[in-house]
Design an enzyme around this catalytic site. Sequence first.
Site, PDB file in Angstrom:
ATOM      1  N   ASP A   1       0.921  -1.058   0.224  1.00  0.00           N
ATOM      2  CA  ASP A   1       0.247  -0.086   0.013  1.00  0.00           C
ATOM      3  C   ASP A   1       0.785   0.951   0.245  1.00  0.00           C
ATOM      4  OD1 ASP A   1      -2.854   1.330   0.500  1.00  0.00           O
ATOM      5  OD2 ASP A   1      -1.532   2.129   2.341  1.00  0.00           O
TER       6      ASP A   1
ATOM      7  N   GLU B   1       1.409  -0.647  -4.963  1.00  0.00           N
ATOM      8  CA  GLU B   1       0.863   0.573  -5.301  1.00  0.00           C
ATOM      9  C   GLU B   1       1.496   1.816  -5.718  1.00  0.00           C
ATOM     10  OE1 GLU B   1      -3.577   3.022  -3.783  1.00  0.00           O
ATOM     11  OE2 GLU B   1      -1.912   2.152  -2.370  1.00  0.00           O
TER      12      GLU B   1
END
Length: 733
Positions: free
Chosen positions: A372, A408
């Site tokens: 993330d 990401e």
Amino acid sequence: MSSAAEQEAVQEHALERARPPVWPGAPTPLGARCRVGPGGVTGTNFALWAGGAEAVELCLFDADGTERRLPLAELTHEIWHGFVPGIGAGQRYGYRVHGRWDPWTGARWNPAKLLLDPYARAVEGDFSLPPEVYGHVRDWPQQHVADTVRDDRDSAPYVPKGVVVQDDDDWSDDRRPKTPWQDSVIYELHVKGFTQRHPGIPEQLRGTYAGLAHPAAIEHLVRLGVTAVELLPVHQFAHEDHLLRRGLSNYWGYNSLGYFAPHAAYSSSGTTGQQVGEFKRMVRALHAAGIEVILDVVYNHTAEAGELGPTLSLKGIDNRGYYRLQSDARRYADYTGCGNTLHVVQPQVLRLITDSLRYWVTEMGVDGFRFDLAAALARSMHDVDMLSPFLAVIAQDPVLRRVKLIAEPWDVGNGGYQVGAFPPLWTEWNDRYRDAVRDFWRGALPDVRDLGYRLSGSSDLYAWGGRRPYASVNFVTAHDGFTLRDLVTYERKHNEANGEGNRDGTHDNRSWNCGTEGETDDPGIQALRLRQLRNLLTTLLLSTGVPMLVAGDEMGRTQGGNNNAYCQDNEIGWLDWSLPDDPGRAQLLALTRRLLALRHRHPVLRRRAFFSGRAQGADGLRDLAWFGADGAEMTERDWYAPTATLGLYLSGRDIPGRDERGEQITDDSFLAVLHAGHTPLEFRLPGPPWAESYELLVDTTREDQSRAPGTVHRGGGTITVGARSTVLLRVRE
């Protein structure tokens, strides 16, 4: 001495006698590890890095909550450690760390706050956020200086405890699937949301790791044809104060605190260590079915938020050592939008993250990670740096460089958007693919230049440094945003249930509601929406790269237009397993299975190398060719001309690479026609040398694809491509 004082002295003496001895122990490994000590005595070794601390107390808790404090007197390279005889698995514990309270310089030590061991491998108890768990006086009248006033109330009754876990597992019977990247199909799911309403899973197992390991859950994954599940965060996480105040919770889990502990609320078997074994059994069951396990991990920030956040672990261990601080050290550098950012440049933070990653691979059996806001991890002192310590350590680590690594590739700081910039070994979420495909099917692309790149592997982004087409994780939807069904049902977000005045969530949905906002009984709009779903799924699963599906999209799952369901631990966020009872949804599921089976059978759809676009033989046939509606190859001018139609020819004659026996890989050739126009189109099929004839495989104007295949069309002839539809044909030799 008063009787009260005498009684207190007697109690203190009794507690002193009840305290077990603390032997020196060892500074490694960090955390709590059961072991055999001197003289064959069994016990647990505790080790905590706490740079700058003045003293550390190990706190042991009995079942009734009674606390015993044991000073750790040994200090080696800023690691406080000790071996406690007689302490074994199931023991609950935490730490109190002593030091200066000087928020102006970033020092926030407060021994009144019980701290979770960053290396705890199991956590018992829920995180609530009463005033006692804050290191500062949360309700101080002058809020602008509240974080500078120390709160001396004991937080122990209000915070979870770490649990000692026994090392007794053997993975010799486990067989990792080791699916090559080019063959991978990722299925993003939430452990609870996927299983909570599944009728084939026993009620007591729903919402748990055991539920995901149940044959009924695995059967769906296997029949669908995915090769890996990407689990939304399963590290122990906490709920934010603003959600708890509204009676909500952090459902997605992007608020981690325990990087070694599987989230206890997903355990059906207990929370005093049983969650660890249950997670491992889940991994084994998925592996046995040929499915890899990828974890969505949140190492960029923690649940302790900024200076006004709670003191739960790292903030009280060494705030300056773990977090990025601004020049005004009271304040946190926030590249994540969550209040804080872990200072990955610091050796102890880098060690925490890499130790955690290796633990999940070697001891918990997982096969990879999706990071993330990975750009926040790649920052050196301020800027994103692809030679940063984090990326360098990962690249040389003998364990981590062998597993699947997905970035990401952005964060919320300046220069944080890094799509296409991560080095080899890394695969990336490709949001440019998402945007191009969404825009094409809603009729918002001025031409098809960008779409051509996205369908063929995004060579403009990834054809450097030895990267391959599978560096692109292609997705149309993800957990964050509209579901696929909502993408064709809503043009505006409807997040009222989140209690934030519909201000949360992105405004940039790139969606089209097909003429009516929200659900409707109009059969024409319903049919169009189902066709658009078929178009989007077909486009995704025929594109070069690694496709990622979101759980439920294959059945037309809806969140009622909520594009930020992070706090919806209810029917909004859970998968509705009754959807296939509707014939249209059942046919959508059947199409997804059909397309995935086609992808698995045909290597031309999952290439290991980028297309060259050059002739592969004397007949001039290229590995990749683009055609307009007139059946002629597209020219440079055509790419810049407004159009809603694109023909994509994939040649299977000469695919780069060889099979396991060293033989040249060959395959069928295919022609896909994507037409986003609102009226039908006559499309001329390329004739020889491209094809003498074509066999129809998929036509998204048809709800039931079992009736579509088999029709043969002559090369050079025309076919009618329906309004807003996709046609897939196979070249007949």
